[in-house]
Design a protein around this motif. Structure first.
Motif, PDB file in Angstrom:
ATOM      1  N   LEU A   1       0.990  -1.159   0.189  1.00  0.00           N
ATOM      2  CA  LEU A   1       0.147  -0.097  -0.056  1.00  0.00           C
ATOM      3  C   LEU A   1       0.920   1.328   0.145  1.00  0.00           C
ATOM      4  N   GLN A   2       2.027   1.330   0.364  1.00  0.00           N
ATOM      5  CA  GLN A   2       2.971   2.422   0.456  1.00  0.00           C
ATOM      6  C   GLN A   2       3.147   2.693  -0.979  1.00  0.00           C
ATOM      7  N   HIS A   3       3.088   2.036  -1.865  1.00  0.00           N
ATOM      8  CA  HIS A   3       3.166   2.227  -3.454  1.00  0.00           C
ATOM      9  C   HIS A   3       1.751   2.488  -4.212  1.00  0.00           C
ATOM     10  N   HIS A   4       0.778   2.583  -3.450  1.00  0.00           N
ATOM     11  CA  HIS A   4      -0.670   2.991  -3.957  1.00  0.00           C
ATOM     12  C   HIS A   4      -0.829   4.364  -3.939  1.00  0.00           C
ATOM     13  N   PRO A   5      -1.051   4.935  -4.904  1.00  0.00           N
ATOM     14  CA  PRO A   5      -1.169   6.495  -5.142  1.00  0.00           C
ATOM     15  C   PRO A   5      -2.572   6.891  -4.466  1.00  0.00           C
TER      16      PRO A   5
ATOM     17  N   PRO B   1       5.191   1.673  18.702  1.00  0.00           N
ATOM     18  CA  PRO B   1       5.632   1.988  17.109  1.00  0.00           C
ATOM     19  C   PRO B   1       5.646   0.724  16.458  1.00  0.00           C
ATOM     20  N   ILE B   2       5.114   0.603  15.229  1.00  0.00           N
ATOM     21  CA  ILE B   2       5.187  -0.444  14.400  1.00  0.00           C
ATOM     22  C   ILE B   2       6.600  -1.116  14.105  1.00  0.00           C
ATOM     23  N   SER B   3       7.536   0.087  14.210  1.00  0.00           N
ATOM     24  CA  SER B   3       8.821  -0.382  13.999  1.00  0.00           C
ATOM     25  C   SER B   3       9.482  -1.306  15.090  1.00  0.00           C
TER      26      SER B   3
ATOM     27  N   LEU C   1      10.714  -1.261   8.789  1.00  0.00           N
ATOM     28  CA  LEU C   1       9.609  -0.334   8.806  1.00  0.00           C
ATOM     29  C   LEU C   1       9.975   0.946   9.662  1.00  0.00           C
ATOM     30  N   SER C   2      11.296   1.173  10.090  1.00  0.00           N
ATOM     31  CA  SER C   2      11.479   2.071  11.152  1.00  0.00           C
ATOM     32  C   SER C   2      11.316   3.713  10.628  1.00  0.00           C
ATOM     33  N   HIS C   3      11.277   3.663   9.193  1.00  0.00           N
ATOM     34  CA  HIS C   3      11.260   5.128   8.420  1.00  0.00           C
ATOM     35  C   HIS C   3       9.684   5.488   8.484  1.00  0.00           C
TER      36      HIS C   3
END
Length: 343
Positions: free
Chosen positions: A21-25, A41-43, A49-51
């Protein structure tokens, strides 16, 4: 933007949804739900996914305010939570098996739990994306297919519709990587048990068997039973299904190949191999592709179909996003154009 929530946020299905989903516009992730990790935090769970600035939150159905919620949970979870979200007008895409089977007795037999009420099962839309009829106006809850059924039913669909095979004799041999078992600890996926090992399991009682039979029975208009044996292989991702079927009349490999080309040439995520070339799991790794290879034993008039997918993408999260795209009338490839990871 389409606002998304993900339930079961600490599992493999959820982390694949996040990656894709990070690539879904057209999408923004509003919630990642996990009761056990609320406010973390999810990280902390997924350091890669720390960013991303995302925190887990506990699911409160009454307080959810988003457009679509994905359930990336084990079975026997979504049937308790999804109906309240649907009643609020939130669309639900369920990656578990809770709404896949229309027969409550079958669910009880194969899943060992009571099924959702019949009215909810009847309202759910079972959606293999290539043959889906979901739309925004009529669809409230999508039952995303299982990983084994996705690899198998994409391979069988043209043959059943064209009535070229004997549906009374369908034999399916499938192999899967260990990520299909999820992140929970279990002896059979312990490294010492799984590594350098190869095993059949759940013979005759795998929960995906009635799902496969339900779909083929609907296509053919009669009750169909299949022989299905899943195997666990020591790899992380991938499913390879080898399907053996008897042909109803004399057919060549070229003729069967033409049927598959007719059905899938306009389907962007199904790639039919040239004659004599058979797919491998590594060739779809990390992607939403299903690759299919075809062989006809012309002497015995048996067809052998080989189908491969990534169980976590086309077999779960990728197809769920493909269904999301269909639900919103978007190009079905949106956010899913990643090439396979190779080698």
């Amino acid at each position: 933007m389409i606002e998304i929530g993900i339930v079961g946020g600490s599992g493999y299905g959820a982390v694949e949804l996040i990656r894709l989903l990070q690539h879904h516009p057209n999408v923004t992730i509003k919630y990642v739900f996990s009761h056990s990790k609320n406010d973390e935090p999810i990280s902390e769970t997924f350091p890669h996914l720390s960013h991303l600035i995302l925190n887990y939150t506990a699911l409160d159905e009454k307080g959810v305010s988003c457009d679509v919620v994905f359930f990336a949970t084990p079975s026997n979870v979504s049937k308790h939570l999804a109906p309240d979200l649907v009643d609020k007008g939130v669309k639900v895409i369920d990656l578990s098996g809770d709404f896949r089977l229309s027969n409550r007795h079958m669910y009880k037999t194969f899943y060992g739990e009571e099924a959702a009420p019949q009215q909810q099962l009847d309202a759910a839309s079972y959606s293999i994306a290539e043959w889906s009829e979901v739309d925004w106006q009529h669809t409230k809850l999508i039952a995303n297919p299982g990983c084994f059924p996705t690899s198998i039913l994409l391979a069988l669909h043209p043959l059943v519709v064209q009535e070229v095979i004997d549906t009374e004799s369908i034999i399916i041999d499938s192999k899967t990587g260990v990520s299909g078992a999820g992140r929970s600890l279990a002896q059979h996926v312990h490294y010492a048990e799984m590594n350098e090992n190869f095993s059949a399991y759940a013979i005759g009682k795998h929960k995906h068997k009635p799902e496969i039979e339900q779909y083929i029975s609907t296509l053919s208009g009669k009750d169909i039973n299949v022989t299905f044996t899943p195997h666990l292989v020591p790899m992380t991702r991938g499913i390879l299904s080898t399907i053996y079927v008897k042909l109803n009349e004399y057919t060549t490999t070229e003729e069967l190949q033409a049927i598959y080309k007719q059905y899938y040439d306009d389907k962007p995520f199904v790639r039919v191999r040239d004659i004599g070339i058979y797919p491998k799991t590594k060739e779809v790794y990390g992607s939403n592709f299903c690759d299919i290879g075809i062989y006809v034993d012309e002497i015995n008039q048996m067809a052998i179909i080989v189908s491969v997918i990534d169980n976590l993408v086309k077999g779960a999260s990728g197809q769920a996003i493909q269904n999301l795209n269909l639900l919103y009338g978007l190009d079905e490839t949106t956010g899913l154009n990643q090439l396979p990871v190779y080698p």
